[in-house]
Design a protein around this motif. Structure first.
Motif, PDB file in Angstrom:
ATOM      1  N   THR A 393       0.838  -1.197   0.000  1.00 32.70           N
ATOM      2  CA  THR A 393       0.000   0.000   0.000  1.00 32.70           C
ATOM      3  C   THR A 393       0.875   1.250   0.000  1.00 32.70           C
ATOM      4  O   THR A 393       1.787   1.371   0.819  1.00 32.70           O
ATOM      5  N   ALA A 458      -4.025   3.278  -4.050  1.00 34.75           N
ATOM      6  CA  ALA A 458      -3.523   1.903  -3.989  1.00 34.75           C
ATOM      7  C   ALA A 458      -2.460   1.724  -5.058  1.00 34.75           C
ATOM      8  O   ALA A 458      -2.474   2.395  -6.095  1.00 34.75           O
ATOM      9  N   SER A 467      -3.183  -3.137  -4.375  1.00 34.98           N
ATOM     10  CA  SER A 467      -2.996  -3.321  -2.940  1.00 34.98           C
ATOM     11  C   SER A 467      -4.265  -2.906  -2.205  1.00 34.98           C
ATOM     12  O   SER A 467      -5.209  -2.372  -2.794  1.00 34.98           O
ATOM     13  N   SER A 470      -4.994   3.056   0.826  1.00 34.84           N
ATOM     14  CA  SER A 470      -4.361   3.809   1.908  1.00 34.84           C
ATOM     15  C   SER A 470      -5.391   4.454   2.817  1.00 34.84           C
ATOM     16  O   SER A 470      -6.606   4.296   2.650  1.00 34.84           O
TER      17      SER A 470
END
Length: 580
Positions: A393, A458, A467, A470
């Motif tokens: 991330t 991401a 990912s 955030s």
């Protein structure tokens, strides 16, 4: 899960204790979870780590008949109360735990012994016993340097009305043989694939008495420095029939059927890692799975952490700082209130497999829909898999302006090794409105005109896997300066539009504080259009974004007014419209 107040009263003596002597009975499993292992010792002969192969495999291999067989077996233990028999080989929680352990071992043997099976043993007085055990299986990841752990869990224990009643029939089919079966089936299917991160499949106990098994594992993780990336809790996940009662957010009414919706419960609103996890799982379903399934599902991200007055095994993990969410059926058969006039199945001896409608001594109408349960298992499996093979991330900084039109510029500042990133925007709902994909470390977008946005990012790796997203940042395009607010309202506070408006039985009301405030008390007051006060909710104005949840109830319609009151002064008011 029973009403929290009920088990607090029933267990006032037990709740003065905490779990002690927490240990894994398999030291090798513990070493893997802590990153103290050689991944080559668990390498599959044929490595299957391609994300398309994993997605297709989970979708094709999760089997409703397998789920049915596990649930039938769980029903045969008769009573899985945490305080039930631990000696018998056929009834009680002890027999159920040993059977779950043996199933994990069976699945491991089918996949080159790559699943490491263990008990998590801990001491705590629950229902007259002092020592208890969760059952779990560890699938080692290939990257011990980034030794993150993903947990898929469901509670194994069952109950009737009495929190420690070990004499009643407590098959606990919907609550929670359904979740236990889902965990077992994913262990069977997913253990043939290879993931970068370690996955733990866990059956907990003590859920019905106070989330004790989950609390023990979360405490074990904290004590040992385990890096838990995500927890997917499955509880009451296979039934499709609505009872006379159900815990809010409720289902429409008796015998209503819903076999194509699943609810995601998680804590928080703004900048919640738990809501971000739920959004990620939904995004993976929409982009990776929905195009290939025969029966599309509706994934509903709920405002609350759980149903009103209820709780589940994701909560102890959230309390310890781990991202956690709960999967629950759209329809529940009962609110577990019991008592006079309670006719539903949940937390009674009637939470059984089903009924024999033609009197041939064989159940032919099941209360769990095994195809529905299988679809929910696949959603879990795909979400967990994409976390387990995805990139890191990132972090970011941003700037914005509103002249002449809204413009947001984002720059990636951490995990800059990836060539592609995603930017998620959210406004008034629990869902992302738009997810943009961009190349390089910087992008500028011109979103539709809204008063404010919540943004997060991401990473995307070379094969297109994102990912987890955030943290969120708040962008206010209708922001008043402190001076303007003081001139107009007298305090540096901004009352924002509630969200969602409406979406389920609850809505989040947000107050933005532009500077530190010295005050005595603050409330959100809810009034109907006639001006009658219907609720008063305390709010702490301690951070930039401050939120409270208003439980407005299922089926409520009409216009309501909510106001921010600080030290008996009305600062601002807004309308909210309920149409569900």
């Amino acid at each position: 899960m029973n009403y929290l107040l009920a088990f607090v009263i029933a267990f006032s003596t037990c709740l003065s204790f905490s779990q002690t002597n927490i240990l894994s009975t398999n030291h090798t499993a513990e070493e893997v979870m802590l990153g103290q292992y050689d991944p080559s010792n668990y390498t599959a002969t044929t490595i299957i780590d391609d994300h398309d192969a994993i997605i297709q495999g989970i979708e094709n291999e999760v089997n409703p008949d397998s789920l049915k067989s596990y649930i039938i077996k769980l029903s045969e233990f008769k009573n899985r109360n945490t305080g039930s028999d631990t000696i018998s080989s056929t009834t009680g929680i002890g027999a159920a735990r040993r059977w779950g352990y043996s199933k994990f071992q069976e699945f491991s043997a089918q996949n080159e012994n790559r699943l490491l099976v263990s008990y998590l043993q801990f001491d705590r007085p629950i229902c007259y016993y002092g020592q208890h055990r969760n059952v779990f299986a560890v699938l080692p990841g290939t990257n011990k340097e980034d030794n993150k752990v993903i947990i898929i869990e469901g509670h194994l224990d069952s109950r009737c009305d009495g929190v420690c009643d070990t004499a009643c029939v407590a098959e606990g089919i919907e609550d929670n043989a359904s979740g236990s079966a889902l965990v077992l089936e994913l262990a069977r299917v997913m253990s043939k694939y290879t993931y970068k991160n370690t996955i733990v499949f866990m059956l907990t106990i003590g859920e019905e008495q106070g989330l004790f098994g989950a609390d023990a594992f979360s405490q074990y993780a904290v004590d040992n420095g385990m890096q838990i990336e995500a927890v997917l809790n499955n509880d009451v996940i296979g039934g499709i029939i609505c009872g006379e009662t159900s815990s809010g957010p409720s289902c429409p009414g008796l015998d209503h059927i819903d076999s194509t919706q699943v609810r995601f419960f998680s804590n928080g609103g703004y900048n919640s890692s738990h809501k971000q996890l739920a959004r990620f799982v939904k995004l993976e379903y929409q982009e990776e799975l929905e195009p290939i399934v025969d029966v599309p599902m509706m994934l509903t991200i709920m405002t609350n952490e759980d149903r009103v007055g209820r709780g589940g095994d994701h909560i102890p993990f959230r309390q310890d700082g781990f991202a956690a969410m709960r999967f629950t059926s759209a329809n529940e058969h009962g609110d577990a209130s019991n008592g006079t006039g309670y006719n539903d199945r949940q937390h009674t001896s009637n939470d059984v497999l089903g009924v024999d409608t033609n009197s041939d001594m064989s159940i032919d109408s099941f209360f769990v829909d095994f195809n529905y349960l299988a679809r929910n298992a696949v959603i879990n499996g795909i979400g967990a898999s994409m976390i387990a093979i995805g990139p890191q991330t990132p972090d970011f900084v941003f700037s914005s302006n509103n002249d002449p039109n809204p413009e947001i510029t984002v720059q990636i500042t951490d995990q800059t090794q990836y060539g592609t990133y995603r930017l998620a925007l959210r406004t008034t709902t629990n869902d992302w409105d738009t997810v943009y994909t961009f190349s390089g470390l910087t992008t500028t977008i011109n979103p539709p005109v809204e008063n404010f946005y919540l943004i997060s990012v991401a990473s995307v790796d070379s094969v297109g896997i994102e990912s987890l997203f955030s943290r969120e940042e708040f962008i206010d395009f209708d922001e008043l300066s402190i001076a303007e607010i003081e001139n107009k309202q007298g305090l540096p506070l901004e009352l924002l539009q509630n969200k969602p408006n409406p979406f389920d039985e609850s809505t989040l009301i947000t107050v933005r504080s532009l500077e530190k405030l010295d005050y005595q008390e603050a409330f959100i007051v809810i009034r109907d259009v006639q001006g009658k006060e219907v609720e008063r909710i305390p709010i702490d104005l301690t951070a930039e974004i401050n939120e409270v949840t208003y439980q407005h109830g299922y089926g409520k319609t009409g216009i309501f007014i909510y106001s921010l009151i600080v030290d008996q002064q009305e600062i601002a008011s807004k309308r909210m419209i309920f149409a569900n």
